[in-house]
Design a protein around this motif. Structure first.
Motif, PDB file in Angstrom:
ATOM      1  N   LEU A  11       7.218   2.306   4.922  1.00 24.56           N
ATOM      2  CA  LEU A  11       7.242   0.860   5.086  1.00 24.56           C
ATOM      3  C   LEU A  11       6.569   0.285   3.851  1.00 24.56           C
ATOM      4  N   ALA A  12       7.339  -0.360   2.986  1.00 28.81           N
ATOM      5  CA  ALA A  12       6.804  -0.895   1.737  1.00 28.81           C
ATOM      6  C   ALA A  12       6.776  -2.414   1.806  1.00 28.81           C
ATOM      7  N   ARG A  13       5.676  -2.974   1.291  1.00 30.89           N
ATOM      8  CA  ARG A  13       5.570  -4.431   1.229  1.00 30.89           C
ATOM      9  C   ARG A  13       4.583  -4.811   0.138  1.00 30.89           C
ATOM     10  N   PRO A  14       4.726  -6.027  -0.402  1.00 31.50           N
ATOM     11  CA  PRO A  14       3.792  -6.475  -1.426  1.00 31.50           C
ATOM     12  C   PRO A  14       2.452  -6.865  -0.819  1.00 31.50           C
ATOM     13  N   SER A  15       1.417  -6.792  -1.641  1.00 30.34           N
ATOM     14  CA  SER A  15       0.072  -7.157  -1.217  1.00 30.34           C
ATOM     15  C   SER A  15      -0.510  -8.166  -2.192  1.00 30.34           C
ATOM     16  N   LEU A  16      -1.209  -9.146  -1.650  1.00 29.93           N
ATOM     17  CA  LEU A  16      -1.910 -10.122  -2.481  1.00 29.93           C
ATOM     18  C   LEU A  16      -3.121  -9.494  -3.165  1.00 29.93           C
ATOM     19  N   ASP A  17      -3.768  -8.545  -2.471  1.00 30.09           N
ATOM     20  CA  ASP A  17      -5.030  -7.972  -2.949  1.00 30.09           C
ATOM     21  C   ASP A  17      -5.120  -6.536  -2.436  1.00 30.09           C
ATOM     22  N   LEU A  18      -4.782  -5.574  -3.296  1.00 32.14           N
ATOM     23  CA  LEU A  18      -4.756  -4.173  -2.871  1.00 32.14           C
ATOM     24  C   LEU A  18      -6.123  -3.669  -2.430  1.00 32.14           C
ATOM     25  N   ALA A  19      -7.181  -4.101  -3.063  1.00 31.91           N
ATOM     26  CA  ALA A  19      -8.520  -3.650  -2.669  1.00 31.91           C
ATOM     27  C   ALA A  19      -8.839  -4.114  -1.253  1.00 31.91           C
ATOM     28  N   ALA A  20      -8.522  -5.360  -0.930  1.00 30.85           N
ATOM     29  CA  ALA A  20      -8.759  -5.869   0.425  1.00 30.85           C
ATOM     30  C   ALA A  20      -7.866  -5.154   1.430  1.00 30.85           C
ATOM     31  N   ALA A  21      -6.618  -4.896   1.054  1.00 31.33           N
ATOM     32  CA  ALA A  21      -5.702  -4.178   1.941  1.00 31.33           C
ATOM     33  C   ALA A  21      -6.211  -2.761   2.199  1.00 31.33           C
ATOM     34  N   GLU A  22      -6.711  -2.111   1.166  1.00 29.34           N
ATOM     35  CA  GLU A  22      -7.243  -0.755   1.338  1.00 29.34           C
ATOM     36  C   GLU A  22      -8.455  -0.756   2.268  1.00 29.34           C
ATOM     37  N   ARG A  23      -9.339  -1.730   2.128  1.00 32.37           N
ATOM     38  CA  ARG A  23     -10.500  -1.795   3.030  1.00 32.37           C
ATOM     39  C   ARG A  23     -10.039  -1.873   4.484  1.00 32.37           C
ATOM     40  N   PHE A  24      -9.017  -2.681   4.755  1.00 35.64           N
ATOM     41  CA  PHE A  24      -8.530  -2.857   6.123  1.00 35.64           C
ATOM     42  C   PHE A  24      -7.833  -1.600   6.640  1.00 35.64           C
ATOM     43  N   TRP A  25      -6.835  -1.122   5.912  1.00 38.11           N
ATOM     44  CA  TRP A  25      -5.996  -0.032   6.406  1.00 38.11           C
ATOM     45  C   TRP A  25      -6.684   1.331   6.331  1.00 38.11           C
ATOM     46  N   VAL A  26      -7.464   1.576   5.298  1.00 35.39           N
ATOM     47  CA  VAL A  26      -8.133   2.866   5.137  1.00 35.39           C
ATOM     48  C   VAL A  26      -9.509   2.831   5.795  1.00 35.39           C
ATOM     49  N   GLY A  27     -10.357   1.895   5.375  1.00 35.09           N
ATOM     50  CA  GLY A  27     -11.694   1.819   5.948  1.00 35.09           C
ATOM     51  C   GLY A  27     -11.713   1.361   7.385  1.00 35.09           C
ATOM     52  N   GLY A  28     -10.816   0.434   7.726  1.00 33.20           N
ATOM     53  CA  GLY A  28     -10.784  -0.113   9.081  1.00 33.20           C
ATOM     54  C   GLY A  28      -9.996   0.733  10.063  1.00 33.20           C
ATOM     55  N   LEU A  29      -8.702   0.932   9.799  1.00 32.45           N
ATOM     56  CA  LEU A  29      -7.856   1.685  10.737  1.00 32.45           C
ATOM     57  C   LEU A  29      -8.075   3.184  10.619  1.00 32.45           C
ATOM     58  N   GLY A  30      -8.460   3.645   9.441  1.00 30.38           N
ATOM     59  CA  GLY A  30      -8.709   5.077   9.274  1.00 30.38           C
ATOM     60  C   GLY A  30      -7.563   5.850   8.659  1.00 30.38           C
ATOM     61  N   LEU A  31      -6.612   5.150   8.009  1.00 28.71           N
ATOM     62  CA  LEU A  31      -5.561   5.858   7.296  1.00 28.71           C
ATOM     63  C   LEU A  31      -6.149   6.524   6.058  1.00 28.71           C
ATOM     64  N   ASP A  32      -5.494   7.566   5.593  1.00 26.97           N
ATOM     65  CA  ASP A  32      -5.895   8.241   4.366  1.00 26.97           C
ATOM     66  C   ASP A  32      -5.134   7.643   3.189  1.00 26.97           C
ATOM     67  N   VAL A  33      -5.743   7.666   2.015  1.00 28.05           N
ATOM     68  CA  VAL A  33      -5.023   7.326   0.791  1.00 28.05           C
ATOM     69  C   VAL A  33      -4.192   8.553   0.432  1.00 28.05           C
ATOM     70  N   LEU A  34      -2.884   8.399   0.462  1.00 25.46           N
ATOM     71  CA  LEU A  34      -1.980   9.508   0.156  1.00 25.46           C
ATOM     72  C   LEU A  34      -1.602   9.540  -1.321  1.00 25.46           C
ATOM     73  N   TYR A  35      -1.590   8.357  -1.939  1.00 26.56           N
ATOM     74  CA  TYR A  35      -1.226   8.239  -3.355  1.00 26.56           C
ATOM     75  C   TYR A  35      -1.679   6.879  -3.847  1.00 26.56           C
ATOM     76  N   ARG A  36      -2.065   6.829  -5.115  1.00 28.96           N
ATOM     77  CA  ARG A  36      -2.468   5.565  -5.726  1.00 28.96           C
ATOM     78  C   ARG A  36      -1.919   5.540  -7.151  1.00 28.96           C
ATOM     79  N   HIS A  37      -1.436   4.380  -7.565  1.00 27.43           N
ATOM     80  CA  HIS A  37      -0.964   4.192  -8.928  1.00 27.43           C
ATOM     81  C   HIS A  37      -1.555   2.896  -9.450  1.00 27.43           C
ATOM     82  N   GLU A  38      -2.223   2.982 -10.585  1.00 28.19           N
ATOM     83  CA  GLU A  38      -2.763   1.789 -11.234  1.00 28.19           C
ATOM     84  C   GLU A  38      -1.724   1.306 -12.238  1.00 28.19           C
ATOM     85  N   GLY A  39      -1.114   0.180 -11.938  1.00 26.55           N
ATOM     86  CA  GLY A  39      -0.069  -0.356 -12.804  1.00 26.55           C
ATOM     87  C   GLY A  39      -0.626  -0.919 -14.096  1.00 26.55           C
ATOM     88  N   THR A  40       0.262  -1.083 -15.045  1.00 32.12           N
ATOM     89  CA  THR A  40      -0.123  -1.611 -16.347  1.00 32.12           C
ATOM     90  C   THR A  40      -0.052  -3.130 -16.391  1.00 32.12           C
TER      91      THR A  40
END
Length: 136
Positions: A11-40
């Motif tokens: 399920l792919a969707r755009p995010s306004l703020d990836l850091a805030a999204a990560e806090r919610f989905w990973v820190g809050g719900l407990g999902l794991d970071v499976l992959y990360r890419h820092e765009g240019t």
């Protein structure tokens, strides 16, 4: 090879703020970071975060694209539902709130009866359902 029950879903969707999204989905719900890419920042090379549970047949891909996220805000029935098959733990709801989520009433009262709805930092809705689900 046709798609079937073993096919992985993204399920792919755009995010306004990836850091805030990560806090919610990973820190809050407990999902794991499976992959990360820092765009240019160049056209088409956005940062992204893939989050999920390692053995699940799905994952979220959150694309750091504020211009796209702002152009397509989620509606009241754009739901990501997690069926817990047990009462929704108050501690989980509190953790999601501490990590940037906001508890909101559901547009459809069914979800208030059978779960808890939270808005993530991008405005998308997560429903934690006390019900179980099986496609079979």
């Amino acid at each position: 090879m046709p798609a079937d029950a073993k096919s992985h879903v993204r399920l792919a969707r755009p995010s306004l703020d990836l850091a805030a999204a990560e806090r919610f989905w990973v820190g809050g719900l407990g999902l794991d970071v499976l992959y990360r890419h820092e765009g240019t920042g160049t056209t088409g090379d956005h940062s992204l975060l893939m989050a999920g549970w390692p053995d699940a047949a799905w994952h979220l891909e959150l694309v750091g694209a504020p211009e796209l996220a702002a152009a397509s805000p989620p509606g009241p029935e754009d739901l990501f539902v997690v069926y817990l098959d047990e009462p929704v733990p108050a501690a989980l709801v509190e953790r999601l709130e501490r990590h940037g989520g906001t508890r909101v009433p559901a547009h459809n009262p069914y979800w208030d009866e059978w779960g808890v709805t939270l808005r993530d930092p991008d405005g998308h809705l997560l429903v934690l359902s006390s019900r179980g689900w099986s496609n079979s």
